[in-house]
Design a protein around this motif. Structure first.
Motif, PDB file in Angstrom:
ATOM      1  N   ARG A 158       5.285 -16.522  -7.802  1.00  0.00           N
ATOM      2  CA  ARG A 158       6.091 -15.563  -7.321  1.00  0.00           C
ATOM      3  C   ARG A 158       6.436 -14.671  -8.545  1.00  0.00           C
ATOM      4  N   GLU A 185       3.698 -11.975  -8.529  1.00  0.00           N
ATOM      5  CA  GLU A 185       3.865 -11.104  -7.217  1.00  0.00           C
ATOM      6  C   GLU A 185       5.073  -9.986  -7.458  1.00  0.00           C
ATOM      7  N   GLU A 186       6.103 -10.556  -7.936  1.00  0.00           N
ATOM      8  CA  GLU A 186       7.041  -9.317  -8.183  1.00  0.00           C
ATOM      9  C   GLU A 186       6.852  -8.438  -9.186  1.00  0.00           C
ATOM     10  N   HIS A 187       6.356  -8.868 -10.006  1.00  0.00           N
ATOM     11  CA  HIS A 187       5.868  -7.810 -11.226  1.00  0.00           C
ATOM     12  C   HIS A 187       4.752  -6.852 -10.566  1.00  0.00           C
ATOM     13  N   ALA A 188       3.882  -7.272  -9.667  1.00  0.00           N
ATOM     14  CA  ALA A 188       2.840  -6.453  -9.206  1.00  0.00           C
ATOM     15  C   ALA A 188       3.316  -5.467  -8.119  1.00  0.00           C
ATOM     16  N   GLU A 189       4.262  -5.960  -7.345  1.00  0.00           N
ATOM     17  CA  GLU A 189       4.921  -4.934  -6.389  1.00  0.00           C
ATOM     18  C   GLU A 189       5.861  -3.907  -7.258  1.00  0.00           C
ATOM     19  N   SER A 190       6.607  -4.304  -8.339  1.00  0.00           N
ATOM     20  CA  SER A 190       7.310  -3.346  -9.047  1.00  0.00           C
ATOM     21  C   SER A 190       6.471  -2.282  -9.821  1.00  0.00           C
ATOM     22  N   ALA A 236       3.719  -1.203  -8.497  1.00  0.00           N
ATOM     23  CA  ALA A 236       2.888  -0.297  -7.485  1.00  0.00           C
ATOM     24  C   ALA A 236       3.618   0.984  -7.477  1.00  0.00           C
ATOM     25  N   ASN A 285       1.819   4.984  -7.775  1.00  0.00           N
ATOM     26  CA  ASN A 285       1.738   5.808  -6.787  1.00  0.00           C
ATOM     27  C   ASN A 285       2.295   7.258  -7.222  1.00  0.00           C
TER      28      ASN A 285
END
Length: 545
Positions: free
Chosen positions: A493, A496-501, A503, A507
């Motif tokens: 978990r 996954e949170e680290h990957a979402e932040s 992203a 961009n």
């Protein structure tokens, strides 16, 4: 007019048949020791083979259903510091095996049901006495936990394995002991020695009752007691020809039969089936197995046939009658070790058309129950081994037959027994309880108490406690795995949170870089237009001139 009378015998047409390679055991590194041993021991549960091992001695234990190619990293029994020379399964417990080694120690092991899941290095008990390598281990046929060992120090020792104590010490041999064998009830002991003599002992006192020259050759000899008291020996004559003989215990120096076989160099191992009175002669390095029948009529030892194979044998083991398949009239089963790593399974069968149980081929055979305890035996009591009928007390297990030991009662005595299954793995010292067997010699009072304390369902309080302990252990394991799963889920978990932040930042960086690229492109276009206009003006001026 003359005609030949054919001897009448049920076993005149016994034939051997080798199983297919996929039904045998392959890729086994059989020991290369020069010691004259069979290197193989079999019982209805397991197959044990002495193997090559770096850094000490070891042997492999395989359940009978584990056929085919054996993995190179298969777990071993490897607690010895020197090469293992001899192994022998306990006749009264199919999970107990004894091993003798060049490290001068005899070890007794407890093999769990189903075989080994990891290499076993801790024995149940170490028997330490011999000063040189131990090359012979033999169990008593009827007494519980009585084991004989013999070493290159010319000493023969009889142990009570349950307590780790020495019962009898025999030191009258002038040279190395080649073989030893108890008679049917264990009241006599026959040995062969490097001094070419055969001796009969009283195993309780160690006194020599009779002795004589066995075979005149200097190579190794073997001697076994037959069921009805006669002695069968194998050896060499002065011309190094292999021979066998049949003798009476009260006339050792006058053989009843002495026959020369061939001129091979390999030692012959006599494997005896007491139910059928058949003797199988298997020579080390031979490619044949000869079998004979012993009868009261001359010539007493009748040759039956020879089983021929293309490869020489390095060792061999014989399955007890409890492990033979009676539905196919199988009277013997051999496990033959080849030099190429193959353990070949050979079935000896009597041809019969009927599928019914053949009572004439299968008289009452040896059971896994002890007749008396070690204490009663050393006090002078003798008892024939316990026998049972294969028709009444067997259950089919993968083509072989194993007696139903689940109904076997346990008697408790005050004498310590290291082989107590409930104490295995907790302590090497003597515990306060001994596991007996049917007819094993517990007191009547203890039997009455154990039966009185047992519930009607047949489950004792001790069994309930054991089951409760196992359930508690399983619950602890489940809780441990649940905690581990939760920790792994939390880690995933966080990732996954680290990957979402990460992203959105990526961009923004991409957008700014693209705008910069667009601006740079427009600047370059303007520069190109200005250069073109300048070049055109220059051309016009030159034309006017």
């Amino acid at each position: 007019m003359s005609f030949r009378v054919v001897r009448s015998s049920k076993f005149r047409h016994v034939y051997g048949q080798a199983l297919k390679r996929e039904q045998c055991y392959d890729n086994i590194r059989v020991s290369k020791s020069s010691w004259d041993s069979t290197f193989c021991a079999v019982n209805p549960k397991f197959l044990a083979i002495i193997v090559e091992s770096a850094g000490g001695g070891a042997f492999i234990v395989l359940p009978h259903n584990k056929v085919g190619r054996i993995a190179a990293d298969h777990p071993l029994v490897g607690g010895h510091k020197g090469p293992v020379l001899d192994i022998s399964w306990c006749p009264h417990n199919d999970n107990v095996i004894a091993s003798g080694s060049e490290d001068c120690v005899v070890k007794v092991w407890q093999i769990p049901d189903g075989g080994l899941s990891r290499t076993l290095t801790e024995p149940v008990v170490d028997l330490v006495f011999h000063q040189r390598r131990v090359g012979l281990v033999v169990w008593h046929p009827s007494a519980l936990n009585v084991l004989l060992t013999a070493g290159s120090d010319n000493q023969v020792v009889i142990w009570n394995v349950g307590t780790g104590e020495i019962l009898v010490h025999i030191d009258s041999h002038p040279d190395i002991v080649y073989s030893a064998c108890f008679n049917w009830d264990g009241s006599k002991l026959v040995t062969t020695c490097k001094d070419k003599k055969i001796r009969i002992y009283d195993p309780r006192t160690g006194e020599v009752e009779s002795e004589a020259v066995c075979h005149e050759g200097s190579k190794a000899t073997r001697a076994i007691f037959l069921r009805h008291g006669l002695i069968f020996t194998t050896g060499f004559n002065r011309s190094s020809e292999r021979q066998y003989s049949l003798r009476a215990p009260d006339a050792l120096s006058d053989p009843i039969v002495m026959v020369e076989l061939d001129t091979s160099n390999g030692v012959m191992f006599p494997l005896y089936d007491p139910d059928t009175n058949l003797i199988y002669l298997c020579g080390k390095g031979d490619s044949v197995i000869r079998y004979f029948e012993v009868t009261p009529e001359p010539p007493f030892v009748h040759y039956i046939n020879t089983f021929q194979t293309p490869d020489p044998q390095r060792g061999i083991g014989m399955m007890p009658k409890r492990g033979c398949d009676v539905t196919t009239c199988e009277i013997s089963k051999f496990y033959r070790l080849n030099n190429n790593g193959l353990c070949q399974v050979i079935s000896m069968t009597v041809p019969r058309k009927s599928d019914l149980f053949q009572e004439d081929l299968y008289p009452d055979t040896l059971a896994e129950d002890a007749a008396i305890t070690a204490e009663k035996w050393i006090m002078g009591e003798d008892a024939d081994p316990v026998t049972f009928s294969l028709k009444d007390r067997v259950s089919i297990v993968q083509g072989g037959y194993v007696s139903q030991s689940a109904t076997k009662s346990l008697s408790v005595s005050k004498k310590a027994n290291i082989l107590n299954k409930s104490a295995v793995g907790t302590s090497k010292s003597a515990s306060s309880a001994t596991l007996g067997s049917c007819g094993g010699g517990g007191s009547s009072a203890s039997n009455n108490n154990s039966s009185a304390s047992a519930p009607i369902s047949g489950i004792t309080e001790k069994d309930l406690r054991d089951i409760t302990d196992e359930i508690r252990k399983l619950k602890a394991i489940i809780v441990k795995h649940e905690n581990r799963i939760r920790a792994l889920e939390a880690t995933i978990r966080e990732q996954e949170e680290h990957a979402e932040s990460a992203a959105p930042k990526a961009n923004n960086t991409t957008t700014s870089s693209s705008s910069n690229d667009t601006k740079a492109t427009s600047d370059s276009n303007n520069t190109n237009k200005e250069d073109a206009n300048g070049s055109a003006a220059t051309t016009a001026a030159s034309e006017d001139v």
